[in-house]
Design a protein around this motif. Structure first.
Motif, mmCIF file in Angstrom:
data_model
loop_
_atom_site.group_PDB
_atom_site.id
_atom_site.type_symbol
_atom_site.label_atom_id
_atom_site.label_comp_id
_atom_site.label_asym_id
_atom_site.label_seq_id
_atom_site.Cartn_x
_atom_site.Cartn_y
_atom_site.Cartn_z
ATOM 1 N N LYS A 69 -5.846 5.149 -5.959
ATOM 2 C CA LYS A 69 -6.766 6.281 -5.937
ATOM 3 C C LYS A 69 -6.684 7.038 -4.624
ATOM 4 O O LYS A 69 -6.839 8.268 -4.588
ATOM 5 C CB LYS A 69 -8.194 5.794 -6.186
ATOM 6 C CG LYS A 69 -8.426 5.335 -7.621
ATOM 7 C CD LYS A 69 -9.834 4.828 -7.820
ATOM 8 C CE LYS A 69 -10.029 4.361 -9.273
ATOM 9 N NZ LYS A 69 -11.391 3.823 -9.484
ATOM 10 N N GLU A 70 -6.454 6.325 -3.533
ATOM 11 C CA GLU A 70 -6.328 6.990 -2.231
ATOM 12 C C GLU A 70 -5.101 7.904 -2.207
ATOM 13 O O GLU A 70 -5.169 9.021 -1.679
ATOM 14 C CB GLU A 70 -6.227 5.944 -1.136
ATOM 15 C CG GLU A 70 -6.227 6.533 0.274
ATOM 16 C CD GLU A 70 -6.132 5.467 1.348
ATOM 17 O OE1 GLU A 70 -7.057 5.336 2.169
ATOM 18 O OE2 GLU A 70 -5.106 4.747 1.361
ATOM 19 N N CYS A 100 -7.726 0.740 -5.473
ATOM 20 C CA CYS A 100 -8.171 1.587 -4.364
ATOM 21 C C CYS A 100 -6.988 2.265 -3.678
ATOM 22 O O CYS A 100 -7.070 3.440 -3.287
ATOM 23 C CB CYS A 100 -8.953 0.757 -3.353
ATOM 24 S SG CYS A 100 -10.541 0.137 -3.949
ATOM 25 N N ALA A 101 -5.866 1.541 -3.528
ATOM 26 C CA ALA A 101 -4.678 2.134 -2.917
ATOM 27 C C ALA A 101 -4.112 3.250 -3.781
ATOM 28 O O ALA A 101 -3.671 4.294 -3.268
ATOM 29 C CB ALA A 101 -3.630 1.045 -2.696
ATOM 30 N N THR A 107 -5.698 11.224 -3.988
ATOM 31 C CA THR A 107 -6.540 12.214 -3.305
ATOM 32 C C THR A 107 -5.844 12.883 -2.118
ATOM 33 O O THR A 107 -6.366 13.854 -1.571
ATOM 34 C CB THR A 107 -7.826 11.531 -2.793
ATOM 35 O OG1 THR A 107 -7.477 10.453 -1.920
ATOM 36 C CG2 THR A 107 -8.642 10.981 -3.951
ATOM 37 N N LEU A 108 -4.671 12.360 -1.724
ATOM 38 C CA LEU A 108 -3.997 12.881 -0.536
ATOM 39 C C LEU A 108 -3.058 14.051 -0.817
ATOM 40 O O LEU A 108 -2.477 14.617 0.104
ATOM 41 C CB LEU A 108 -3.219 11.754 0.159
ATOM 42 C CG LEU A 108 -4.094 10.664 0.792
ATOM 43 C CD1 LEU A 108 -3.238 9.556 1.358
ATOM 44 C CD2 LEU A 108 -5.019 11.238 1.862
ATOM 45 N N PRO A 112 -11.401 2.887 1.162
ATOM 46 C CA PRO A 112 -10.051 3.135 1.695
ATOM 47 C C PRO A 112 -9.119 1.946 1.451
ATOM 48 O O PRO A 112 -9.555 0.790 1.391
ATOM 49 C CB PRO A 112 -10.303 3.361 3.179
ATOM 50 C CG PRO A 112 -11.709 3.850 3.258
ATOM 51 C CD PRO A 112 -12.446 3.155 2.160
ATOM 52 N N ALA A 113 -7.847 2.234 1.311
ATOM 53 C CA ALA A 113 -6.860 1.191 0.995
ATOM 54 C C ALA A 113 -6.827 0.101 2.059
ATOM 55 O O ALA A 113 -6.667 -1.085 1.737
ATOM 56 C CB ALA A 113 -5.481 1.821 0.837
ATOM 57 N N LYS A 118 3.192 7.646 -4.713
ATOM 58 C CA LYS A 118 2.293 7.255 -5.796
ATOM 59 C C LYS A 118 3.079 6.814 -7.025
ATOM 60 O O LYS A 118 2.712 5.829 -7.692
ATOM 61 C CB LYS A 118 1.374 8.433 -6.148
ATOM 62 C CG LYS A 118 0.380 8.123 -7.255
ATOM 63 C CD LYS A 118 -0.471 9.331 -7.580
ATOM 64 C CE LYS A 118 -1.403 9.034 -8.734
ATOM 65 N NZ LYS A 118 -2.213 10.231 -9.107
ATOM 66 N N ASP A 132 0.848 -1.209 0.000
ATOM 67 C CA ASP A 132 0.000 0.000 0.000
ATOM 68 C C ASP A 132 0.875 1.248 0.000
ATOM 69 O O ASP A 132 2.118 1.185 -0.001
ATOM 70 C CB ASP A 132 -0.964 -0.010 1.195
ATOM 71 C CG ASP A 132 -0.251 0.142 2.527
ATOM 72 O OD1 ASP A 132 0.999 0.080 2.552
ATOM 73 O OD2 ASP A 132 -0.946 0.316 3.561
#
Length: 254
Positions: A67-68, A64-65, A71-72, A99-100, A80, A31
């Motif tokens: 995309k999270e 999902c990891a 957004t951070l 959420p991841a 990333k 992650d």
């Protein structure tokens, strides 16, 4: 890597190989938190992971990891970039990302059937996966990668299997393969369990034959009228004559 830490890692990997059928290439689910820690401590994940696990490794993550991390903000942009280089495994949240931490736990299901190693710094993930048997955990402490010892859930699972209370997925697979080799399928087992319905058959041709008539009753003997002599049968007369001849004395003339 220090010799003591290397021995401990080798022992832990052997535990998962023997009890949970882990095989190379090892699948490492990563992650964003682990990538951020590796970037901060200047750890090359792609180069150091195969050396640490002493085998071939496939690095992977989930959508999902990724995309999270997007957004951070810019603070995790480097993490990333690192995470994007890994394989993306399909999860059940393509349309509705989660959420991841939640996504990674869902990938493990109840028994980690895909044999994932999990690399994370997220406390929510580590607490959740320790409840799932057969999940190796990797994290970073003081510029070093650490493979955690088997969780209590993994130890309890192994003990239950040894006592015969559980059947592992590997044992189930071997049972299926043995059944296939012997020509026993699942349908055959179901057929044996069900009662067979008797089919209507044609009557036995022997039962259709006419029965033979049995001999009739013996004719009644005729009654002799008074004054009439009873006739003796020829057979009896012959026997009586033979008896008289045997009983008569033999005279020898001088």
């Amino acid at each position: 890597m220090k010799i003591k830490r290397q021995k401990q890692a080798k022992k832990t990997i052997s535990f998962y190989k023997y009890n949970f059928s882990f095989r190379e290439p090892f699948q490492l689910l990563i992650d964003g938190t682990f990538c951020q820690a590796a970037l901060k401590n200047k750890i090359q994940i792609k180069e150091q992971m195969p050396k640490y696990l002493m085998g071939e490794v496939q690095l992977c993550t989930t959508s999902c990891a990724l995309k999270e991390l997007g957004t951070l903000g810019k603070q995790l942009y480097g993490a990333k970039i690192i995470l994007q280089r890994f394989q993306v495994r399909k999860c059940a949240h393509l349309k509705n990302p989660v959420p991841a931490s939640e996504c990674l736990l869902s990938m493990l299901e109840e028994t980690n059937p895909h044999h994932y190693f999990v690399a994370t710094q997220d406390r929510a993930v580590t607490d959740g996966l320790k409840k799932i048997p057969g999940v190796p955990l990797l994290y970073i402490i003081l510029n070093t990668i650490v493979l955690d010892k088997p969780s209590q859930a993994s130890l309890d699972h192994v003990q239950a299997v040894q006592l015969g209370e559980l059947v592992t997925s590997a044992q189930q697979q071997s049972i299926r393969s043995l059944k296939e080799e012997q020509g026993i399928s699942q349908k055959d087992g179901e057929r044996r369990g069900k009662k067979r319905k008797r089919k209507q058959r044609n009557p036995n041709p022997l039962s259709c034959l006419k029965k033979k008539k049995k001999g009739g009753p013996t004719p009644a003997q005729k009654k002799t009228e008074p004054g009439e002599k009873k006739k003796r049968s020829r057979h009896k007369r012959r026997k009586a004559a033979e008896g008289d001849n045997m009983a008569a004395p033999v005279v020898i003339s001088t």
